[in-house]
Design an enzyme around this catalytic site. Structure first.
Site, PDB file in Angstrom:
ATOM      1  CE  LYS A 122      -0.453   0.958  10.414  1.00 48.99           C
ATOM      2  NZ  LYS A 122      -0.097   0.390   9.090  1.00 48.99           N
TER       3      LYS A 122
ATOM      4  NE  ARG B 280       5.713   2.323   5.722  1.00 50.34           N
ATOM      5  CZ  ARG B 280       5.374   3.471   5.140  1.00 50.34           C
ATOM      6  NH1 ARG B 280       5.920   3.824   3.993  1.00 50.34           N
ATOM      7  NH2 ARG B 280       4.463   4.260   5.685  1.00 50.34           N
TER       8      ARG B 280
ATOM      9  CG  ASP C 239      -8.988  -1.616  11.733  1.00 53.83           C
ATOM     10  OD1 ASP C 239      -8.818  -0.399  11.571  1.00 53.83           O
ATOM     11  OD2 ASP C 239      -8.071  -2.455  11.662  1.00 53.83           O
TER      12      ASP C 239
ATOM     13  NE  ARG D 104      -3.386   0.033   2.682  1.00 54.54           N
ATOM     14  CZ  ARG D 104      -3.626  -0.740   3.751  1.00 54.54           C
ATOM     15  NH1 ARG D 104      -3.050  -0.463   4.890  1.00 54.54           N
ATOM     16  NH2 ARG D 104      -4.435  -1.753   3.662  1.00 54.54           N
ATOM     17  CE1 TYR D 105       0.883   4.285   4.302  1.00 61.85           C
ATOM     18  CE2 TYR D 105       0.967   2.006   5.046  1.00 61.85           C
ATOM     19  CZ  TYR D 105       0.448   3.276   5.149  1.00 61.85           C
ATOM     20  OH  TYR D 105      -0.497   3.546   6.093  1.00 61.85           O
TER      21      TYR D 105
ATOM     22  NE  ARG E  96      -3.975  -8.459   8.638  1.00 60.61           N
ATOM     23  CZ  ARG E  96      -2.832  -8.162   9.251  1.00 60.61           C
ATOM     24  NH1 ARG E  96      -2.305  -9.005  10.116  1.00 60.61           N
ATOM     25  NH2 ARG E  96      -2.217  -7.035   8.999  1.00 60.61           N
TER      26      ARG E  96
ATOM     27  CG  ASP F 212      -5.065   0.939   8.926  1.00 60.93           C
ATOM     28  OD1 ASP F 212      -4.915   1.508   7.818  1.00 60.93           O
ATOM     29  OD2 ASP F 212      -4.360   0.007   9.311  1.00 60.93           O
TER      30      ASP F 212
ATOM     31  CB  CYS G 207      -8.496 -10.580  15.244  1.00 60.32           C
ATOM     32  SG  CYS G 207      -7.366 -10.827  13.862  1.00 60.32           S
TER      33      CYS G 207
ATOM     34  CB  CYS H 251      -2.928 -16.064  16.523  1.00 61.78           C
ATOM     35  SG  CYS H 251      -2.521 -14.681  15.456  1.00 61.78           S
TER      36      CYS H 251
ATOM     37  CB  CYS I  64      -6.976 -10.669  19.589  1.00 58.21           C
ATOM     38  SG  CYS I  64      -5.241 -10.846  20.002  1.00 58.21           S
TER      39      CYS I  64
HETATM   40  C1  LIG Z   1       0.689  -0.602   8.909  1.00 58.27           C
HETATM   41  C2  LIG Z   1       1.131  -0.993   7.608  1.00 58.27           C
HETATM   42  C3  LIG Z   1       2.447  -0.775   7.197  1.00 58.27           C
HETATM   43  C4  LIG Z   1       3.488  -0.130   8.077  1.00 58.27           C
HETATM   44  O1  LIG Z   1       3.140   1.185   8.360  1.00 58.27           O
HETATM   45  P1  LIG Z   1       4.138   2.086   9.194  1.00 58.27           P
HETATM   46  O2  LIG Z   1       3.396   3.361   9.393  1.00 58.27           O
HETATM   47  O3  LIG Z   1       5.381   2.228   8.385  1.00 58.27           O
HETATM   48  O4  LIG Z   1       4.397   1.362  10.491  1.00 58.27           O
HETATM   49  C5  LIG Z   1       2.809  -1.165   5.926  1.00 58.27           C
HETATM   50  N1  LIG Z   1       1.918  -1.721   5.087  1.00 58.27           N
HETATM   51  C6  LIG Z   1       0.639  -1.929   5.446  1.00 58.27           C
HETATM   52  C7  LIG Z   1      -0.303  -2.528   4.470  1.00 58.27           C
HETATM   53  C8  LIG Z   1       0.195  -1.575   6.723  1.00 58.27           C
HETATM   54  O5  LIG Z   1      -1.073  -1.799   7.070  1.00 58.27           O
END
Ligand SMILES: *Cc1c(COP(=O)(O)O)cnc(C)c1O
Length: 450
Positions: A349, A127, A305, A123-124, A145, A342, A143, A136, A140
């Site tokens: 986020k 990363r 969520d 998504r980002y 998910r 989120d 959760c 798990c 939880c």
């Molecule tokens: C939370 C998350 C991350 C990491 O987010 P950071 O703000 O860098 O901790 C990366 N990818 C996805 C899909 C996430 O939900």
């Protein structure tokens, strides 16, 4: 075997456990093998009795969203007041989970939709989230998910992990891989080592992150062997864990955290704001203090969520802001997490915070502090900023060129940039802009310039 747990717990408290029973109790595999998955065992261990009607509803809930509690985590519940117990509420099914509201979503974060390879959510820009385990130790109740909990068919097999790794290998923009699940630490040491070795071989990976709740629900998983294995990773490993309540910080949790921290692994914590569990400024302050005492930096506080079956756990956003207000300034800065929502639909986020900036003129900023003192910050009369043309080699601010690889800028940063003429960012399908043909999307922000 399960019925021995209460006895074990009592003996553990009174330090009357014989060597074998103790060795079992602190063995994570014994804990996994003796997870509690049915109502009668809970009744026996806590010495409580549900009436027929309640038992039927709890069973209906378990049929949809399975239960699994480690003996260790259940031993933290106070049987005298279990209905108000924060551990019990996080672990034991509540029939309100079956109440689906019209705002609930099965995949609120669009993790499945944003998935270019099995287990990967990209998504980002730099990363990825890589779900490497669907298992798990404890399920939880909150959760996010929940749709996948106990879904044995989904356990990623070797082939799926390979395909996830392949995606990471061939996508050089990824510098940070976040291993999640399920819980990655429910994989065997051997599998974890293999995954870390594979990730270490990928040149563009700079950081490996692991999200795990084992220090909270199965602290015995943090063994000397596991720590050794993590320590041997060439690339830095950062661990985020998930404490929600100060009562979870037991002596064995502390031991696990100490082992990880002593191995040089930076530790963070992600809490979820949960109604009737931790939606209280005093509880949260106690929690963050206990975290930093144990060398864990509070990282995120999540608004709960919109996943199905979580409505009874959700608080107002105002409660989260009230908690943030009670922390910032009132305690050490590194105790304060970032409160985030989120975004439903996969927006990522979004940080939410109290407002400290009250007003602004051409040369003065009006601020307020945590005590309510209103103050002014006088801006310099002579500030001339360096207009940026992205030509770092001729700039008098020294950034070595090889570190200035980022060429395109997205989002609000793009609107702020000197070298980019974009004046608006238009969401695709914005019907306000083009009510006649809403299909005419602006896929590229540049087009909105014309
Ligand atoms: C939370 C998350 C991350 C990491 O987010 P950071 O703000 O860098 O901790 C990366 N990818 C996805 C899909 C996430 O939900």
């Amino acid at each position: 075997m399960n019925t021995g747990i209460l006895e074990t717990r009592t003996k553990l408290e009174n330090r009357r456990l014989d060597d074998q029973a103790y060795a079992n109790w602190v063995d994570w595999k014994w804990q996994i093998a003796h997870r509690i998955r049915d109502i009668s065992t809970i009744e026996k261990i806590l010495n409580i009795r549900f009436d027929d009607d309640e038992r039927k509803r709890i069973q209906e809930t378990i049929d949809i969203f399975p239960m699994s509690i480690t003996p260790y985590y259940l031993s933290l519940v106070d049987p005298e007041d279990y209905r108000n117990d924060p551990i019990f509420k996080q672990a034991f099914p509540d029939r309100r989970e079956l109440h689906v509201t019209k705002h609930d979503m099965t995949d609120p974060l669009a993790e499945d939709k944003n998935s270019p390879a099995p287990g990967i959510t990209h998504r980002y820009p730099d990363r990825v989230l890589f779900c490497v385990s669907n298992v798990c130790a404890m399920y939880c109740r909150h959760c996010t998910r929940k749709r996948r909990v106990g879904d044995v068919d989904c356990v990623p097999d070797q082939d799926q992990l390979e395909r996830g790794l392949d995606y990471i290998r061939k996508t050089p923009v990824i510098r940070d891989v976040l291993l999640s699940g399920g819980d990655p630490f429910l994989l065997s040491d051997k599998k974890i080592k293999w995954l870390l070795d594979e990730l270490n071989k990928i040149e563009h990976i700079e950081v490996i992150r692991i999200g795990t709740r084992t220090p909270v629900v199965l602290s015995y998983r943090i063994t000397a062997e596991l720590v050794e294995l993590l320590k041997s990773s060439e690339k830095p490993i950062w661990i985020n864990t998930h404490f929600n309540h100060p009562q979870e910080m037991t002596s064995s949790a502390k031991r696990a955290l100490k082992m990880l921290a002593s191995a040089g692994i930076p530790l963070g914590n992600q809490s979820v704001l949960l109604a009737d569990v931790n939606d209280c400024p005093r509880i949260m302050k106690r929690l963050v203090h206990k975290l930093v005492i144990n060398r864990v930096r509070p990282y995120y506080l999540y608004q709960c969520d919109l996943s199905e079956g979580l409505e009874h756990f959700r608080t107002s956003v105002g409660k989260g802001i009230e908690i943030m207000e009670s922390l910032r300034g009132h305690t050490s800065g590194f105790c304060v997490p970032t409160y985030v929502i989120d975004a439903p639909g996969g927006g990522g986020k979004i940080p939410v915070a109290p407002n400290y900036l009250i007003s602004w003129s051409t040369n003065k900023v009006i601020l307020r502090n945590y005590e309510g003192v209103i103050t002014t910050y006088q801006e310099p009369d002579c500030y001339r900023h360096n207009a940026c043309d992205l030509k770092c080699d001729t700039c008098n601010l020294h950034l070595k060129l090889d570190e200035a690889e980022e060429k395109s800028v997205v989002g609000i940063s793009r609107l702020l940039a000197d070298y980019d003429n974009t004046i608006t960012l238009t969401p695709a399908e914005d019907e306000m802009i083009d009510p006649v043909s809403p299909k005419n999307k602006f896929d590229h922000p540049d087009e909105s310039n014309v």
